[in-house]
Write a protein that holds these residues in place. Structure first.
Motif, PDB file in Angstrom:
ATOM      1  N   ALA A  87       0.848  -1.190   0.000  1.00 46.66           N
ATOM      2  CA  ALA A  87       0.000   0.000   0.000  1.00 46.66           C
ATOM      3  C   ALA A  87       0.885   1.243   0.000  1.00 46.66           C
ATOM      4  N   VAL A  88       0.261   2.410  -0.035  1.00 45.27           N
ATOM      5  CA  VAL A  88       0.985   3.680  -0.131  1.00 45.27           C
ATOM      6  C   VAL A  88       1.279   4.198   1.270  1.00 45.27           C
ATOM      7  N   TYR A  89       2.543   4.513   1.535  1.00 46.46           N
ATOM      8  CA  TYR A  89       2.914   5.049   2.840  1.00 46.46           C
ATOM      9  C   TYR A  89       2.638   6.548   2.883  1.00 46.46           C
ATOM     10  N   VAL A  90       1.846   6.991   3.872  1.00 45.78           N
ATOM     11  CA  VAL A  90       1.500   8.411   4.002  1.00 45.78           C
ATOM     12  C   VAL A  90       1.732   8.893   5.437  1.00 45.78           C
ATOM     13  N   GLY A  91       2.740   8.333   6.109  1.00 43.78           N
ATOM     14  CA  GLY A  91       3.014   8.704   7.491  1.00 43.78           C
ATOM     15  C   GLY A  91       3.761  10.018   7.626  1.00 43.78           C
ATOM     16  N   TYR A  92       3.827  10.499   8.856  1.00 42.48           N
ATOM     17  CA  TYR A  92       4.443  11.789   9.163  1.00 42.48           C
ATOM     18  C   TYR A  92       5.962  11.698   9.209  1.00 42.48           C
ATOM     19  N   TYR A  93       6.479  10.524   9.606  1.00 37.17           N
ATOM     20  CA  TYR A  93       7.918  10.343   9.773  1.00 37.17           C
ATOM     21  C   TYR A  93       8.502   9.528   8.617  1.00 37.17           C
ATOM     22  N   ASP A  94       9.794   9.755   8.343  1.00 33.31           N
ATOM     23  CA  ASP A  94      10.483   8.965   7.319  1.00 33.31           C
ATOM     24  C   ASP A  94      10.424   7.489   7.714  1.00 33.31           C
ATOM     25  N   ARG A  95      10.355   6.616   6.703  1.00 25.58           N
ATOM     26  CA  ARG A  95      10.199   5.183   6.996  1.00 25.58           C
ATOM     27  C   ARG A  95      10.924   4.367   5.936  1.00 25.58           C
ATOM     28  N   ARG A  96      11.714   3.380   6.360  1.00 21.24           N
ATOM     29  CA  ARG A  96      12.464   2.526   5.438  1.00 21.24           C
ATOM     30  C   ARG A  96      11.681   1.261   5.138  1.00 21.24           C
ATOM     31  N   GLY A  97      11.563   0.917   3.854  1.00 23.53           N
ATOM     32  CA  GLY A  97      10.857  -0.272   3.433  1.00 23.53           C
ATOM     33  C   GLY A  97      11.741  -1.492   3.399  1.00 23.53           C
TER      34      GLY A  97
END
Length: 555
Positions: A87-97
């Motif tokens: 799915a599409v990441y739309v969080g507030y903080y940077d995130r590594r996949g």
């Protein structure tokens, strides 16, 4: 002589790892430089002189410039961390996949809508729903993405956005229609507007269930139904130095169990998994469902824990707080299990000898669970049950002391201080209560066994970052919450290794580098005891060792 003794007596299969330093987390032998491995387990630990019996005759796998510590243990996370990346990441903080790519955090609702708009454009010709995750309106003064906002992206494509807490969801009008949710829907958590129609905000699982029913595996906590999700989860964990991780909500379905056995059987799979049965989602079978699954346990798959969720999320205003409640006047949260039913709900699993992991975010929820555990132990005493309070964010000294007396453990959501500390200080609980949240230092002082966790995918799966959160107690803005509750680094590292292993009843297998345990190591570029505490959360992980096999992180 046992088969393992025979294996140890034959030096053909012995490998010796040599490192700059080995941090064992074993108080009887805190440091070493050499560790011998045979048949996936630790055969011997020591310095060059004491290990000469093995080093003179065995091939040496050299990590001479690295620091080894026990493979990190993530005692509360979810396989859905692996499923979310479809799915599409739309969080507030940077995130590594799982592929190592870093997704930039989004700092405004407009940026969220823009990323969703781009994703919807790429789906032209594809009729599937648009799914996204990580949104949290608390960072935007509580601004929700109501149905009409999402309808502007598409008036025909169903859209669902799971909040960062996974306790709430926003959907558009086509998704409401697809899920059969309308003004006549009488389900707690379906938020209605002044016009009597659903706004598109769904709170907690009962309200979200109709959406999950129509989107299938997407955004699903039942990620063991997807082989791809299990692999993605393993990659994310391994990148962070983790060798043992939980799936702390699992349905234990035949297909999900088969997938877990298939994936973990592969020598290339880099972690051990501990699934916890969730009776609230899947009540059929009861304790026998867990006991039957446990009969098939392997070195890399450990069934046994049971997970209950009593209240919701503090930042989502669905957790249950004691008086005076929420700082901004929001109504108190939801009971996901009515307090009057807790003993009845817990008892069959307790009586079967199983370990309970119980989600209590708010202090009112912690109160009623402690009442239930005490009543249950009076009816059916058990020694060393290790029932564990999960999150337990607002527990005070009296509650933690009571948990210690009842023989419990606590696993704190330490990342919460960084991610939502400012919101709790200003919006949800106010300064005094925010300053005492996740009081791991109190548990250390009173001798209550504890661990620290990320609750991934709620926050990033990175135990060294989690240890830093507990040691620094700094919010994302740099505010210190409860300076007197800062946890010593040594205890924070213990909490993500042997402490977490103890809370899972696996301290005889993992969590320290000792003879007889699995040969699981985190391979680091530096000594976490020597780097400044400010650098702990960004310490590079070179790779891991699982059962004596090296897994290198991508460069």
């Amino acid at each position: 002589m046992t088969d393992r003794d025979n294996a140890a007596a034959s030096r053909d299969d012995i490998r010796v790892y040599v490192a700059r330093k080995i941090l064992t987390m074993n108080p009887a032998q805190p440091m070493a430089t050499h560790v011998a491995v045979c048949d996936g387990r630790i055969l011997a630990v020591g310095d060059r002189e004491s290990m000469r019996r093995w080093t003179d005759a065995a091939p040496i796998d050299t990590l001479r410039d690295k620091v080894l510590m026990p493979g990190l243990v993530e005692g509360h996370c979810h396989l859905m961390e692996g499923a979310m990346w479809d799915a599409v990441y739309v969080g507030y903080y940077d995130r590594r996949g799982p592929d190592g790519h870093m997704w930039e955090g989004l700092k405004s609702p407009a940026a969220v809508l823009d990323r969703l708009r781009q994703a919807e454009h790429r789906m032209t010709g594809d009729p599937k729903p648009l799914l996204a995750w990580g949104y949290d309106p608390i960072f935007f003064e509580g601004t929700p993405l109501v149905a009409r906002d999402l309808d502007a992206l598409s008036a025909t494509r169903p859209i669902a956005i799971l909040h960062a807490s996974v306790h709430l969801m926003n959907v558009n009008t086509p998704m409401l229609a697809l899920a059969g949710i309308d003004g006549d829907t009488d389900v707690e958590g379906v938020v209605m507007g002044a016009d009597g129609e659903p706004t598109g905000e769904l709170q907690e699982f009962a309200a979200m269930f109709p959406v999950y029913r129509v989107i299938g595996e997407g955004l699903s906590i039942a990620a063991s139904e997807s082989v791809r999700a299990i692999w993605n989860f393993g990659r994310v964990a391994q990148l962070a130095g983790v060798t043992t991780a939980t799936d702390l909500v699992n349905d234990l379905t035949p297909s999900g169990n088969a997938n877990l056995h298939e994936v973990t059987r592969d020598p290339a799979y880099p972690i051990r998994i501990v699934p916890a049965f969730a009776p609230q989602r899947c009540p059929e079978g009861g304790p026998q469902r867990v006991l039957s699954a446990r009969e098939g346990n392997t070195d890399k798959l450990h069934y046994g824990p049971v997970k209950f969720i009593v209240d919701g999320s503090i930042q989502g205003f669905t957790a249950r707080l004691r008086w005076p409640g929420y700082h901004n006047g929001k109504p108190n949260g939801l009971w996901l299990i009515p307090p009057s039913q807790l003993v009845e709900t817990f008892m069959p699993f307790h009586a079967a000898g199983l370990q309970l992991h119980i989600h209590t975010n708010g202090d009112e929820a912690t109160d009623v669970v402690l009442d239930a555990i005490e009543a249950m132990l009076a009816l059916h005493p058990r020694v060393d049950h290790r029932h564990t309070l999960q999150h337990c964010q607002m527990a005070d000294v009296a509650q933690l002391t009571r948990a210690q007396r009842l023989g419990m453990c606590v696993n704190f959501f330490a990342n919460h201080v960084y991610y939502w500390g400012d919101a709790h200080y200003q919006q949800t609980m106010g300064p005094d209560r925010a300053n005492r949240m996740d009081a791991a230092e109190i548990t250390r002082q009173i001798g209550l066994p504890f661990a620290l966790h990320s609750d991934a995918p709620i926050t990033q799966l990175n135990p060294l970052f989690t240890a830093w959160c507990a040691a620094k107690r700094e919010t994302s803005s740099g505010r210190v919450l409860g300076e007197s509750l800062r946890l010593p680094v040594a205890d924070a590292l213990h909490a993500i290794t042997l402490g977490a292993a103890f809370s899972l009843g696996m301290d005889h297998l993992v969590g320290s580098i000792e003879v007889g345990k699995y040969a699981d190591f985190a391979v680091l570029e530096a000594d976490p005891f020597e780097v400044p505490v400010d650098d702990l959360h960004e310490m590079p992980v070179w790779g891991t060792v699982l059962g004596g096999e090296v897994f290198r992180a991508p460069a």
